[in-house]
Scaffold this active site. Structure first.
Site, PDB file in Angstrom:
ATOM      1  N   GLY A   1      39.482  11.030 -14.925  1.00  0.00           N
ATOM      2  CA  GLY A   1      38.160  11.482 -14.475  1.00  0.00           C
ATOM      3  C   GLY A   1      37.504  10.630 -13.417  1.00  0.00           C
ATOM      4  O   GLY A   1      36.285  10.410 -13.463  1.00  0.00           O
TER       5      GLY A   1
ATOM      6  N   ARG B   1      45.294  31.408 -24.096  1.00  0.00           N
ATOM      7  CA  ARG B   1      44.540  30.935 -22.938  1.00  0.00           C
ATOM      8  C   ARG B   1      43.136  31.547 -22.894  1.00  0.00           C
ATOM      9  O   ARG B   1      42.144  30.852 -22.624  1.00  0.00           O
ATOM     10  CB  ARG B   1      45.296  31.261 -21.654  1.00  0.00           C
TER      11      ARG B   1
ATOM     12  N   ARG C   1      44.235  23.043 -15.927  1.00  0.00           N
ATOM     13  CA  ARG C   1      44.464  24.323 -16.586  1.00  0.00           C
ATOM     14  C   ARG C   1      44.250  25.436 -15.572  1.00  0.00           C
ATOM     15  O   ARG C   1      43.282  25.402 -14.785  1.00  0.00           O
ATOM     16  CB  ARG C   1      43.473  24.528 -17.740  1.00  0.00           C
TER      17      ARG C   1
ATOM     18  N   ASN D   1      35.831  23.189  -7.114  1.00  0.00           N
ATOM     19  CA  ASN D   1      37.015  22.387  -7.401  1.00  0.00           C
ATOM     20  C   ASN D   1      37.315  21.511  -6.188  1.00  0.00           C
ATOM     21  O   ASN D   1      36.966  21.865  -5.058  1.00  0.00           O
ATOM     22  CB  ASN D   1      38.224  23.287  -7.692  1.00  0.00           C
TER      23      ASN D   1
ATOM     24  N   HIS E   1      40.476  19.647  -4.141  1.00  0.00           N
ATOM     25  CA  HIS E   1      41.928  19.738  -4.008  1.00  0.00           C
ATOM     26  C   HIS E   1      42.401  18.714  -2.972  1.00  0.00           C
ATOM     27  O   HIS E   1      41.794  18.585  -1.901  1.00  0.00           O
ATOM     28  CB  HIS E   1      42.341  21.146  -3.571  1.00  0.00           C
TER      29      HIS E   1
ATOM     30  N   SER F   1      39.775  18.856   0.112  1.00  0.00           N
ATOM     31  CA  SER F   1      38.892  20.010   0.310  1.00  0.00           C
ATOM     32  C   SER F   1      38.127  20.291  -0.974  1.00  0.00           C
ATOM     33  O   SER F   1      38.686  20.190  -2.072  1.00  0.00           O
ATOM     34  CB  SER F   1      39.694  21.268   0.672  1.00  0.00           C
TER      35      SER F   1
ATOM     36  N   THR G   1      38.133  30.774  -7.284  1.00  0.00           N
ATOM     37  CA  THR G   1      38.376  32.207  -7.459  1.00  0.00           C
ATOM     38  C   THR G   1      39.583  32.368  -8.370  1.00  0.00           C
ATOM     39  O   THR G   1      40.207  31.390  -8.783  1.00  0.00           O
ATOM     40  CB  THR G   1      38.634  32.901  -6.113  1.00  0.00           C
TER      41      THR G   1
ATOM     42  N   ASP H   1      43.585  27.750  -5.823  1.00  0.00           N
ATOM     43  CA  ASP H   1      43.226  26.983  -4.623  1.00  0.00           C
ATOM     44  C   ASP H   1      42.940  27.887  -3.424  1.00  0.00           C
ATOM     45  O   ASP H   1      43.285  27.557  -2.287  1.00  0.00           O
ATOM     46  CB  ASP H   1      44.348  25.988  -4.261  1.00  0.00           C
TER      47      ASP H   1
ATOM     48  N   GLU I   1      38.013  11.791  -1.546  1.00  0.00           N
ATOM     49  CA  GLU I   1      37.587  12.777  -2.538  1.00  0.00           C
ATOM     50  C   GLU I   1      36.278  12.357  -3.181  1.00  0.00           C
ATOM     51  O   GLU I   1      35.356  13.165  -3.349  1.00  0.00           O
ATOM     52  CB  GLU I   1      38.657  12.944  -3.621  1.00  0.00           C
TER      53      GLU I   1
END
Length: 321
Positions: free
Chosen positions: A15, A67, A93, A109, A111, A138, A143, A147, A176
């Site tokens: 984290g 899931r 996940r 998110n 990436h 990025s 969605t 990615d 990041e």
């Protein structure tokens, strides 16, 4: 200062990006606060840091769970924490489309590549093998496609002679940590930005049949009908006549309904001083957690009250089916 956006962070490991978001949130002028750190891994190191910093945590192992069931449990934890936004920070996940749809436009998110390059895993090695001069990171909206959401921000990181996957990864991680907190702050702040609110209202209003934009007493507004016979059904409101609200004015059935709505939920509705006597009500939009489906519903209702019968007749028939 405006109310801070409530952000939940999902992690699966150490984290470090979560930590960067958490420490950025400690600044007085940061527009968000971290209200929950959740994980699919009860042993995730980031959970211990969150506890030490006084942030509530939630952990639920995914092994042995379908899931969809695990995603639903995570969603319920986010809702219970009062989260307005979700930041994925090393959450390993693949999320179900149902989960993603519940947080559409409100889940981010980070990436480790310059999307759309190198989606998925092993991004640094792939950049090295391609002979790229730069790698990077990025931040994007999440969605259902991996990615693939709209990119909100990027930082380039130069690839140095002799770089390995590990050395490049370490430098990209620094980028990041800088990029994520900055981009998250900008994204959650936009909902208090009058220009963004006006644009969002306009896109909804102009999506209705035979509508056009025009000013009404100097404010952006939207009409339905012809050039001469058209009627206003929505007016943008930006802190006019002493009311410190940014939002939209739409038509009600009259003073009684307006008074009932304001009485019922004064945090959302207000009586505009100038337009109120004519049956218009104000809806505050410069707040967190705006239900834009609710706004769309009011725009459609107001549009119907002003539109020519020839336009509403077909919609009335369609509503019966």
């Amino acid at each position: 200062m405006a109310e801070k956006a409530r952000v939940a962070v999902l992690i699966s490991g150490g984290g470090t990006n979560m930590a960067a978001l958490l420490y950025a949130a400690k600044a007085d002028d940061c527009p968000y606060e971290i209200v929950l750190v959740g994980s699919n891994n009860p042993d995730a190191g980031g959970l211990k840091l969150a506890v030490a910093e006084g942030v509530p945590t939630f952990a639920l192992p995914h092994k042995g769970m379908a899931r969809a069931d695990h995603d639903q449990a995570m969603h319920e934890a986010l809702v219970a924490a009062g989260a307005d936004f979700v930041a994925l920070a090393g959450y390993m996940r693949i999320l179900t489309p149902e989960f993603v749809s519940k947080w559409e436009g409100r889940m981010l998110n980070i990436h480790p590549s310059l999307l759309p390059l190198y989606k998925g895993l092993h991004t640094h090695q792939r950049a090295l093998e391609a002979g790229d001069t730069h790698a990077g990171c990025s931040v994007h909206l999440v969605t259902a496609d991996l990615d693939d959401g709209p990119v909100l921000g990027q930082t380039k990181v130069a690839i140095l002679p002799g770089d390995t996957e590990d050395s490049l990864s370490a430098r990209v991680l620094i980028a990041e940590h800088q990029l994520y907190s900055r981009t998250l702050a900008a994204h959650v702040s936009r909902e208090n930005d009058p220009a963004w609110i006006e644009e969002r209202i306009g896109s909804l209003a102009l999506g209705l049949p035979e509508t056009s934009s025009r000013t009404a007493h100097g404010s952006p507004a939207w009409r339905v009908g012809g050039e001469k016979s058209g009627k206003f059904f929505a007016i943008f409101f930006n802190r006019h006549h002493g009311e410190q609200a940014v939002g939209i004015l739409v038509k009600t059935s009259g003073e009684d309904e307006m008074a009932a709505l304001v009485d019922q939920d004064p945090d959302i509705y207000f009586r505009p001083a100038y337009y109120g006597p004519s049956g218009w009500i104000g809806i505050r939009l410069d707040r967190q957690g705006v239900d834009w489906d609710h706004v769309r519903g009011w725009l459609e209702r107001s549009w119907r009250s002003c539109a020519p019968k020839k336009l509403t007749r077909f919609l009335d028939v369609a509503d019966q089916f």
